[in-house]
Design an enzyme around this catalytic site. Structure first.
Site: not given
Length: 412
Positions: A126, A156, A237, A255
């Site tokens: 992301h 991810d 992240s 997260a």
């Protein structure tokens, strides 16, 4: 700071579910993609001229190591000094501005024919999703334009690379070694290193492993993550979660929980998951058996003009669950569905048919939207049969079709 808020809360975590229910929007999991910058020249340092294009991985030999005692047990300051040089800042240019994140160098190649080396960097998918260009800033302040290697939305995990130039070399950079997280225990002391808020690169926070297999749902993706109380903020992240004694990479931060009443709830993708994904991405460019419907849904309406009156024309509104946007690599797009198509029914594998009729009640349509979103989050596999009815056209001239297709392997 631009954080992507998640629509789903923690799964199998009753405490957080209670927090969400008892306070208005007070506890949400967010992917920590960090603060925005309006101009990448603000990052300072030197810059290379490489574009964010796909790298030919076959031409480069990357060696990735897994070890639970790469550095041996050392004092905290020594460990931090060793591992901090493997963490980078990431600044992505996207359609609506720029966003920031972090990454970890996991391999540096031998010099190529030009005498330059490539560095392979793991981050979160992301962080680089939708990026038109990506700048990587190293610990010594040098900026390198990155190349895309591969990514996997479901896990991810993303991979990018940077290359030395005549003017920019990998001065004082190191590579991280992955831990074998099958031996990771609750209570292990860990360090999170990243770029919180997009302006504090190289920040180190400290905590312990709170859980090793926490089941959570992150933007509709069901994931099993490491939970830690190390402080995590937007921009972290893709950064590293390291063993505080040995310096090995325990996980990739992805997260956290944003709440006025809950603190110390952060999450990372386990190193064993990351290495398994990376192996397939480098070998094939995709993850075997992975699929993505690749669809964003929304409630939309058609309007029909009624009979005239002294007050003008009256209108009749009908609300539908519609496709808002599509991933061209996803199953729905490949099956021929397009933006603004109306979905009226769907059946996947052995699940019961979900019917979504148009309605004059917007609230009912919103409930149907949620039902379809939840339905698509079911446990399916590549090859499962999908039967779907959709409509396409304008009010009064909508043509409905029944189609059948299989869930397809996702390759981007």
């Amino acid at each position: 700071m631009n954080m992507k808020k998640l629509k789903k809360t923690l799964v199998c975590l009753a405490l957080l579910l209670c927090i969400v229910m008892s306070a208005v929007s007070c506890a949400e999991i967010f992917v920590t993609d960090g603060g925005n910058k309006t101009n990448q020249s603000q990052n300072g340092g030197n810059s290379s001229s490489q574009q964010f294009e796909r790298e030919n991985v076959d031409a480069i030999n990357y060696n990735i190591t897994v070890s639970n005692a790469e550095l041996g047990k050392q004092d905290l300051e020594t460990v931090i000094a060793e591992i901090r040089t493997s963490v980078v800042e990431i600044y992505s240019t996207v359609s609506n501005g720029t966003s920031s994140g972090s990454g970890v160098i996991i391999s540096i190649s031998e010099p190529n024919d030009d005498g330059n080396r490539h560095a392979l960097i793991v981050t979160c998918q992301h962080v680089i999703d939708g990026a038109k260009s990506v700048v990587v800033r190293t610990v010594n302040g040098d900026n390198f334009n990155a190349a895309f290697v591969a990514s996997n939305k479901k896990s991810d995990v993303g991979l990018i690379s940077i290359e030395e130039t005549e003017d920019l070399k990998f001065t004082a950079l190191s590579t991280a070694s992955f831990a074998d997280t099958s031996t990771l225990g609750i209570g292990r002391e860990v360090l999170a290193i990243g770029n919180p808020l997009g302006v504090l690169g190289g920040t180190v926070t400290r905590g312990i492993v709170s859980a090793i297999d926490r089941s959570v749902s992150v933007e509709g993706r069901k994931m099993t993550l490491i939970q830690t109380d190390a402080a995590i903020n937007g921009g972290n992240s893709g950064g590293g979660l390291f063993d505080a004694e040995t310096g090995v990479l325990v996980g990739v931060v992805n997260a956290g929980v944003e709440s006025a009443t809950a603190q110390g709830l952060s999450f990372a993708i386990p190193a064993n998951t990351v290495t398994a994904i990376i192996t397939q991405l480098l070998d094939k460019g995709y993850v075997e058996g992975d699929y993505d419907f690749g669809v964003e849904l929304a409630v939309k309406y058609t309007r029909s003009q009624g009979r005239p009156s002294v007050f003008g024309y009256s209108y009749t509104y009908t609300y539908y669950v519609c496709i808002d946007s599509l991933d061209e690599f996803g199953t729905f797009y490949k099956a021929g569905l397009r933006a603004n198509d109306i979905i009226t029914s769907v059946k996947i594998a052995n699940e019961e048919t979900l019917t979504l009729d148009g309605t004059a009640n917007q609230s009912v349509a919103s409930q149907n939207l949620t039902k379809l979103q939840d339905y698509l989050l079911g446990v399916y596999k590549v090859g499962d049969k999908v039967e779907l009815t959709y409509g396409r056209g304008n009010a009064g001239d909508i043509e409905y079709k029944n189609i059948s297709f299989e869930i397809m392997q996702y390759v981007n």
